[in-house]
Design an enzyme around this catalytic site. Structure first.
Site, mmCIF file in Angstrom:
data_model
loop_
_atom_site.group_PDB
_atom_site.id
_atom_site.type_symbol
_atom_site.label_atom_id
_atom_site.label_comp_id
_atom_site.label_asym_id
_atom_site.label_seq_id
_atom_site.Cartn_x
_atom_site.Cartn_y
_atom_site.Cartn_z
ATOM 1 N N CYS A 77 0.821 -1.209 0.000
ATOM 2 C CA CYS A 77 0.000 0.000 0.000
ATOM 3 C C CYS A 77 0.854 1.258 0.000
ATOM 4 O O CYS A 77 0.640 2.164 -0.802
ATOM 5 C CB CYS A 77 -0.939 -0.019 1.202
ATOM 6 S SG CYS A 77 -1.731 1.553 1.559
ATOM 7 N N CYS A 80 1.396 3.808 4.978
ATOM 8 C CA CYS A 80 2.143 3.882 6.241
ATOM 9 C C CYS A 80 3.592 3.475 5.973
ATOM 10 O O CYS A 80 3.849 2.640 5.113
ATOM 11 C CB CYS A 80 1.539 2.957 7.294
ATOM 12 S SG CYS A 80 -0.169 3.355 7.752
ATOM 13 N N CYS A 160 -8.508 -0.770 6.266
ATOM 14 C CA CYS A 160 -7.333 0.005 6.645
ATOM 15 C C CYS A 160 -7.290 0.165 8.159
ATOM 16 O O CYS A 160 -8.271 0.606 8.773
ATOM 17 C CB CYS A 160 -7.373 1.367 5.966
ATOM 18 S SG CYS A 160 -5.976 2.419 6.387
ATOM 19 N N GLN A 281 -8.479 18.835 10.016
ATOM 20 C CA GLN A 281 -7.446 17.845 10.304
ATOM 21 C C GLN A 281 -7.966 16.421 10.122
ATOM 22 O O GLN A 281 -9.129 16.128 10.385
ATOM 23 C CB GLN A 281 -6.944 18.030 11.742
ATOM 24 C CG GLN A 281 -6.291 19.372 12.002
ATOM 25 C CD GLN A 281 -4.892 19.468 11.431
ATOM 26 O OE1 GLN A 281 -4.323 18.486 10.957
ATOM 27 N NE2 GLN A 281 -4.319 20.665 11.464
ATOM 28 N N TYR A 310 -4.227 30.832 7.044
ATOM 29 C CA TYR A 310 -4.607 29.474 6.632
ATOM 30 C C TYR A 310 -5.700 28.960 7.582
ATOM 31 O O TYR A 310 -5.613 27.859 8.126
ATOM 32 C CB TYR A 310 -3.408 28.523 6.650
ATOM 33 C CG TYR A 310 -2.180 29.030 5.947
ATOM 34 C CD1 TYR A 310 -2.001 28.813 4.576
ATOM 35 C CD2 TYR A 310 -1.195 29.724 6.631
ATOM 36 C CE1 TYR A 310 -0.862 29.274 3.925
ATOM 37 C CE2 TYR A 310 -0.049 30.197 5.982
ATOM 38 C CZ TYR A 310 0.106 29.965 4.631
ATOM 39 O OH TYR A 310 1.226 30.421 3.990
ATOM 40 N N ASP A 331 -8.186 32.106 3.839
ATOM 41 C CA ASP A 331 -7.933 30.782 3.291
ATOM 42 C C ASP A 331 -8.171 30.854 1.788
ATOM 43 O O ASP A 331 -8.968 31.678 1.323
ATOM 44 C CB ASP A 331 -8.853 29.737 3.929
ATOM 45 C CG ASP A 331 -8.349 28.315 3.720
ATOM 46 O OD1 ASP A 331 -7.746 27.758 4.652
ATOM 47 O OD2 ASP A 331 -8.559 27.769 2.622
ATOM 48 N N CYS A 406 2.905 20.713 9.517
ATOM 49 C CA CYS A 406 2.713 19.294 9.187
ATOM 50 C C CYS A 406 3.895 18.759 8.380
ATOM 51 O O CYS A 406 3.831 17.659 7.836
ATOM 52 C CB CYS A 406 1.404 19.085 8.428
ATOM 53 S SG CYS A 406 1.317 19.949 6.847
#
Length: 448
Positions: A77, A80, A160, A281, A310, A331, A406
């Site tokens: 996949c 991860c 998942c 999020q 943002y 934004d 992030c």
């Protein structure tokens, strides 16, 4: 070194993408799937002037922190990267990648930054409240899932371990119905049909909305009827038209074809509305932790004026709206700004103002018009802060700011510029994405 060469390797550390890093005759070798402290046997897959990449063939001496990934498609996949690492050590790794990024970009005083231990989850599974799965035909049947890394080969994802179970059930059933109802599915040769399915579920209310990304107009009436009958939690179904052959998921045009314009969500002590395209999020449970850290980092007074760059639907700024004189936000997604305005009205705030556009163009205009901010919150995309915005911040220098990041690399890059005017008090990393190499960070900055 040459491609296909097989070599033994001692893994010295882990890189920012979760790969193991070793040295062979003085050359850096990156090995996905290898862990710090392991002795591995690998095959060179790519050679560059300053480094090489390799495929893990065998672990000769395993790290005591290696675990068996619970996901059966973990290696194919690619969603991860570090599920094979014990979760407690994942949290240490995420603090370490932040340290690596700072060492690379070297913002002033970075050696003395306080890097607080990463805040993790008690149960780091089934946490993602939103999915965006591609749809294709695989062996004649419609499948929904993710593309294998560096490819356009779809890996069907049916269960998942990091995805909310309700959203997974909805997308699984959607794939079956697309097949049963013979609805056209996008093919990169024919370029016609359903390309992507987005499903998002609100943690507080359980309400769901969906977006079908299409390459052109399709009749989805029977599909909508079946889905809304089988899943009463669905409140909104929209379509987005993306006719271009591009990696960008969404086109410009989004239209709600069934249900309400919003779903209801909540964080901290307030509720708000989300339209289908608005940013929120991906991990609603850890969002609570992230926002708590942002609130702790910004010590505001009732006379302060705050800019929430943002801002999305206004979520972080709302935590301060009853503590300051004013909150202004912007934004680039117009639907998010409309949500922010609506949410502020519904909560009774008359000291907020929101505008659609980029922070780097709007903030200088506000300052030219006489507005002055005492505090600033920035929560940019992975690309970090725009150069023009960085210069704007250095020009006007609010007394304090919080940077919610992030992407540790662009954070470290931006801190190199911001350190000209600001002192970094501390960096608090928050694990928003367990089992991946990504982390969020909250940085407290005070004007020097």
């Amino acid at each position: 070194m040459r491609v296909k060469q097989r070599i033994p390797l001692k893994i010295k550390r882990m890189g920012i993408n979760g790969e193991g890093i070793g040295f062979h005759k003085g050359t850096l070798v990156f090995v996905p799937g290898a862990l710090k402290g392991e002795d591995v046997f690998c095959q060179i897959s790519r050679v560059k002037p300053n480094y090489a990449e390799a495929r893990l063939l065998k672990v000769n001496k395993a790290s005591r922190f290696r675990v068996d990934p619970a996901c059966p498609i973990y290696e194919t996949c690619g969603g991860c990267q570090i599920m094979h690492l014990q979760y407690r050590k994942q949290l240490e790794f995420k603090r370490d990648v932040l340290k690596q990024a700072l060492k690379k970009f070297k913002p002033e005083g970075y050696e003395d930054y306080e890097l607080r231990p990463t805040l993790g989850m008690k149960k780091p599974t089934y946490y993602r409240g939103k999915l965006q799965f591609q749809t294709r035909r695989v062996k004649g049947k419609v499948a929904a899932g993710l593309f294998a890394e560096n490819s356009h080969r779809l890996v069907p994802v049916m269960d998942c371990l990091v995805q909310d179970k309700t959203t997974q059930a909805i997308v699984n059933r959607t794939a079956e119905l697309l097949d049963d109802l013979n609805i056209p599915i996008y093919d990169e040769r024919k370029e016609q049909g359903v390309r992507t399915v987005m499903v998002r579920r609100a943690r507080k209310t359980g309400q769901v909305h969906m977006i079908f990304v299409l390459s052109g107009r399709l009749k989805l009436g029977r599909l909508v009827q079946r889905l809304t009958e089988e899943f009463p939690a669905i409140r909104t179904i929209a379509v987005n038209i993306q006719p271009k052959k591009t990696s960008e998921i969404y086109g410009v045009e989004t239209e709600i074809i069934w249900g309400s314009e919003h779903i209801q969500e909540g964080v901290l002590d307030y509720d708000f509305e989300l339209s289908p395209r608005a940013f929120y999020q991906l991990n609603p449970q850890q969002t609570e932790v992230l926002y708590q850290e942002a609130v702790k980092a910004l010590e505001v007074k009732p006379t302060d004026h705050l800019i929430d760059a943002y801002c999305g639907v206004g979520t972080i700024g709302f935590a301060f709206a009853n503590k300051v004189a004013s909150v202004r936000g912007m934004d680039i997604i117009p639907e998010a700004i409309e949500d922010a305005k609506s949410n502020a009205r519904r909560m009774g705030y008359d000291n907020t103002y929101y505008e659609a556009g980029t922070a780097e163009s709007i903030i200088p205009r506000w300052y030219a018009e006489g507005y002055r901010a005492d505090a600033l919150i920035v929560d940019p995309p992975r690309t970090g802060l725009d150069d023009k915005l960085l210069q704007t911040i250095l020009t006007y220098q609010p007394e304090q700011m919080v940077y919610v990041s992030c992407n540790v690399s662009t954070l470290a890059r931006d801190l190199k510029t911001l350190a000209q005017a600001y002192q970094v008090e501390y960096i608090q990393s928050v694990d928003m994405f367990p089992h991946t190499a990504r982390t969020e960070a909250v940085v407290k900055l005070l004007k020097k």
